[in-house]
Structure formats: structure tokens, C-alpha cells
Write a protein that holds these residues in place. Structure first.
Motif, PDB file in Angstrom:
ATOM      1  N   PRO A  61       9.175  -2.541   5.048  1.00 34.93           N
ATOM      2  CA  PRO A  61       9.963  -3.315   4.078  1.00 34.93           C
ATOM      3  C   PRO A  61       9.325  -4.667   3.723  1.00 34.93           C
ATOM      4  O   PRO A  61       9.314  -5.063   2.557  1.00 34.93           O
ATOM      5  CB  PRO A  61      11.311  -3.496   4.782  1.00 34.93           C
ATOM      6  CG  PRO A  61      11.419  -2.272   5.641  1.00 34.93           C
ATOM      7  CD  PRO A  61      10.008  -2.057   6.154  1.00 34.93           C
ATOM      8  N   ALA A  62       8.780  -5.360   4.704  1.00 33.40           N
ATOM      9  CA  ALA A  62       8.128  -6.642   4.419  1.00 33.40           C
ATOM     10  C   ALA A  62       6.885  -6.436   3.565  1.00 33.40           C
ATOM     11  O   ALA A  62       6.569  -7.265   2.701  1.00 33.40           O
ATOM     12  CB  ALA A  62       7.775  -7.361   5.721  1.00 33.40           C
ATOM     13  N   ASP A  63       6.177  -5.336   3.768  1.00 30.95           N
ATOM     14  CA  ASP A  63       4.999  -5.024   2.953  1.00 30.95           C
ATOM     15  C   ASP A  63       5.402  -4.768   1.505  1.00 30.95           C
ATOM     16  O   ASP A  63       4.749  -5.243   0.570  1.00 30.95           O
ATOM     17  CB  ASP A  63       4.265  -3.826   3.540  1.00 30.95           C
ATOM     18  CG  ASP A  63       2.910  -3.612   2.907  1.00 30.95           C
ATOM     19  OD1 ASP A  63       2.105  -4.568   2.879  1.00 30.95           O
ATOM     20  OD2 ASP A  63       2.639  -2.493   2.435  1.00 30.95           O
ATOM     21  N   VAL A  64       6.490  -4.041   1.311  1.00 35.59           N
ATOM     22  CA  VAL A  64       6.997  -3.779  -0.042  1.00 35.59           C
ATOM     23  C   VAL A  64       7.385  -5.090  -0.717  1.00 35.59           C
ATOM     24  O   VAL A  64       7.023  -5.339  -1.877  1.00 35.59           O
ATOM     25  CB  VAL A  64       8.197  -2.796  -0.003  1.00 35.59           C
ATOM     26  CG1 VAL A  64       8.899  -2.718  -1.353  1.00 35.59           C
ATOM     27  CG2 VAL A  64       7.738  -1.415   0.451  1.00 35.59           C
ATOM     28  N   LEU A  65       8.093  -5.945   0.006  1.00 35.57           N
ATOM     29  CA  LEU A  65       8.514  -7.230  -0.557  1.00 35.57           C
ATOM     30  C   LEU A  65       7.315  -8.102  -0.906  1.00 35.57           C
ATOM     31  O   LEU A  65       7.278  -8.743  -1.964  1.00 35.57           O
ATOM     32  CB  LEU A  65       9.447  -7.953   0.412  1.00 35.57           C
ATOM     33  CG  LEU A  65      10.780  -7.248   0.682  1.00 35.57           C
ATOM     34  CD1 LEU A  65      11.512  -7.914   1.832  1.00 35.57           C
ATOM     35  CD2 LEU A  65      11.640  -7.210  -0.574  1.00 35.57           C
ATOM     36  N   ALA A 117      14.178   1.950  -1.176  1.00 41.80           N
ATOM     37  CA  ALA A 117      13.038   1.349  -1.888  1.00 41.80           C
ATOM     38  C   ALA A 117      12.197   0.475  -0.958  1.00 41.80           C
ATOM     39  O   ALA A 117      10.993   0.319  -1.174  1.00 41.80           O
ATOM     40  CB  ALA A 117      13.522   0.523  -3.075  1.00 41.80           C
ATOM     41  N   LEU A 118      12.817  -0.080   0.077  1.00 38.06           N
ATOM     42  CA  LEU A 118      12.085  -0.921   1.020  1.00 38.06           C
ATOM     43  C   LEU A 118      11.110  -0.109   1.874  1.00 38.06           C
ATOM     44  O   LEU A 118      10.211  -0.670   2.494  1.00 38.06           O
ATOM     45  CB  LEU A 118      13.053  -1.691   1.920  1.00 38.06           C
ATOM     46  CG  LEU A 118      13.905  -2.743   1.215  1.00 38.06           C
ATOM     47  CD1 LEU A 118      14.938  -3.315   2.167  1.00 38.06           C
ATOM     48  CD2 LEU A 118      13.035  -3.856   0.638  1.00 38.06           C
ATOM     49  N   PHE A 119      11.297   1.196   1.903  1.00 32.24           N
ATOM     50  CA  PHE A 119      10.409   2.062   2.680  1.00 32.24           C
ATOM     51  C   PHE A 119       9.468   2.875   1.789  1.00 32.24           C
ATOM     52  O   PHE A 119       8.844   3.820   2.252  1.00 32.24           O
ATOM     53  CB  PHE A 119      11.230   2.964   3.607  1.00 32.24           C
ATOM     54  CG  PHE A 119      11.829   2.198   4.750  1.00 32.24           C
ATOM     55  CD1 PHE A 119      11.111   2.014   5.927  1.00 32.24           C
ATOM     56  CD2 PHE A 119      13.077   1.622   4.635  1.00 32.24           C
ATOM     57  CE1 PHE A 119      11.633   1.280   6.968  1.00 32.24           C
ATOM     58  CE2 PHE A 119      13.615   0.874   5.686  1.00 32.24           C
ATOM     59  CZ  PHE A 119      12.893   0.710   6.850  1.00 32.24           C
ATOM     60  N   THR A 120       9.349   2.465   0.525  1.00 30.42           N
ATOM     61  CA  THR A 120       8.421   3.126  -0.384  1.00 30.42           C
ATOM     62  C   THR A 120       7.003   3.008   0.171  1.00 30.42           C
ATOM     63  O   THR A 120       6.548   1.920   0.510  1.00 30.42           O
ATOM     64  CB  THR A 120       8.477   2.476  -1.793  1.00 30.42           C
ATOM     65  OG1 THR A 120       9.810   2.575  -2.281  1.00 30.42           O
ATOM     66  CG2 THR A 120       7.510   3.149  -2.747  1.00 30.42           C
ATOM     67  N   GLY A 121       6.337   4.134   0.289  1.00 29.20           N
ATOM     68  CA  GLY A 121       4.964   4.136   0.791  1.00 29.20           C
ATOM     69  C   GLY A 121       4.846   4.068   2.302  1.00 29.20           C
ATOM     70  O   GLY A 121       3.746   3.908   2.829  1.00 29.20           O
ATOM     71  N   ALA A 122       5.957   4.216   3.025  1.00 30.84           N
ATOM     72  CA  ALA A 122       5.911   4.096   4.489  1.00 30.84           C
ATOM     73  C   ALA A 122       5.031   5.174   5.126  1.00 30.84           C
ATOM     74  O   ALA A 122       4.251   4.879   6.031  1.00 30.84           O
ATOM     75  CB  ALA A 122       7.319   4.150   5.077  1.00 30.84           C
ATOM     76  N   VAL A 123       5.157   6.405   4.654  1.00 31.53           N
ATOM     77  CA  VAL A 123       4.378   7.488   5.267  1.00 31.53           C
ATOM     78  C   VAL A 123       2.877   7.275   5.064  1.00 31.53           C
ATOM     79  O   VAL A 123       2.116   7.319   6.040  1.00 31.53           O
ATOM     80  CB  VAL A 123       4.856   8.869   4.771  1.00 31.53           C
ATOM     81  CG1 VAL A 123       3.927   9.975   5.236  1.00 31.53           C
ATOM     82  CG2 VAL A 123       6.288   9.124   5.244  1.00 31.53           C
TER      83      VAL A 123
END
Length: 179
Positions: A108-112, A143-149
Motif C-alpha cells: 500500500p505504501a508503494d502504491v501511494l 487498490a492499495l494492493f495493486t501490483g502486490a503479486v
């Protein structure tokens, strides 16, 4: 110690990530057909602008380092048991496994951070708090976990290899004393 290394990471990674992201977003300048350059971005944003989103970068790096090094220490200790050291593959596996929860939980911090850096230099750029509120209101928690995988899939082996190299070089530099 892990948290301090994360804070140090922010100092150096924020400007680099800002320049990379701005170059990726700029593509070609349609007015003169010239690609955005690092120096052009530095001139446009200034020193302060290069650190836009650094609050989110700190929110990502500090907990990541603390989680990663704590998890690695715990996993390594559990796998190592009474032995003096871990073999190559066990070191790699322990270091890689430690990165999985750290990368996932700090996504989430990476997305932000990415959202904030994408707005750098624009009128009405949002603060960290405003960015969080905007994402939650308009897109929701997922949306905060977009791209987590993909983030975990890339970061875990990358850090596994990096820590394996550190452990290997440390053991080579400090061989056991002869019996």
C-alpha cells in the motif's frame, strides 16, 4: 537497525524513483520531439520536488526493512538450529521467504508513493493523507494492493540473492578460527 537502513534508503531512492517515474510518464515531449532527461526533470522539479512522495517512501522503506530483517533473523535461527551456519540454498530460501510478508505488507505504501510521484510538479498535487483518502474513497482498499503479486514475485528473490551475497561475503571475510 533495519528501520534505520530503511530511512537511509529513502534519502537515496526517492530522487531516483522520482526521476525514473517522471521519465516514464513523460514519454516524448510533443512540442519538440525531445525525450525527458534526468537533468530536465531536476530543473523542473527542483530539489524539494525530487522528494515529493518521500513520506510514502519512508512509510514503505522503514517498515519493510524492519519486517524483512526481523523475519530473516527469525527464519534463519529456526532453520539453522545448532549449526554454525546455513548452506547456500537454505540461506537463499530463508532470505527470500523473509521478503514475502515484508513486500506484501508494504505494497500500500508503494502504491501511494507512486501515485504521489506521478502528480509531482502538477498544480493540486496531493499530500500523503489526501492521497490515502482519494484512493480509499474512489477505488477502495483493494487498490492499495495493486501490483502486490508482481512486487512480491520480484522483490523476494532479488532480496534473497542480495542477502545471500552479503552472508557469503561476510563468511569469506571472517573465516572460522583454526581449531
Amino acid at each position: 537497525v533495519g528501520s534505520l537502513s530503511g530511512l537511509g534508503q529513502v534519502l537515496f531512492s526517492s530522487p531516483k524513483e522520482m526521476i525514473m517515474l517522471q521519465m516514464q510518464l513523460a514519454g516524448k515531449n510533443l512540442q519538440n520531439g525531445v525525450k525527458a532527461s534526468p537533468l530536465g526533470i531536476i530543473r523542473k522539479l527542483g530539489l524539494k520536488g525530487l522528494y515529493e512522495g518521500s513520506s510514502a517512501t519512508a512509510l514503505r522503506e522503514v517498515p519493510f526493512a524492519a519486517l524483512y530483517f526481523t523475519a530473516y533473523s527469525q527464519i534463519k535461527g529456526a532453520v539453522q538450529g545448532d549449526r554454525d551456519s546455513l548452506p547456500f540454498l537454505e540461506t537463499l530460501g530463508s532470505a527470500t521467504a523473509a521478503a514475502i510478508p515484508a513486500a506484501w505488507l508494504t505494497t500500500p505504501a508503494d502504491v501511494l508513493k507512486t501515485r504521489m510521484q506521478a502528480q509531482a510538479g502538477q498544480v493540486g498535487a496531493r499530500s500523503l493523507r489526501q492521497t490515502v483518502q482519494h484512493v480509499l474513497k474512489n477505488e477502495g482498499v483493494p487498490a492499495l494492493f495493486t501490483g502486490a503479486v508482481p512486487r512480491v514475485a520480484m522483490k523476494a528473490p532479488q532480496l534473497g540473492i542480495a542477502l545471500l551475497v552479503v552472508e557469503t561475503l561476510t563468511s569469506l571475510a571472517n573465516p572460522p578460527a583454526p581449531a
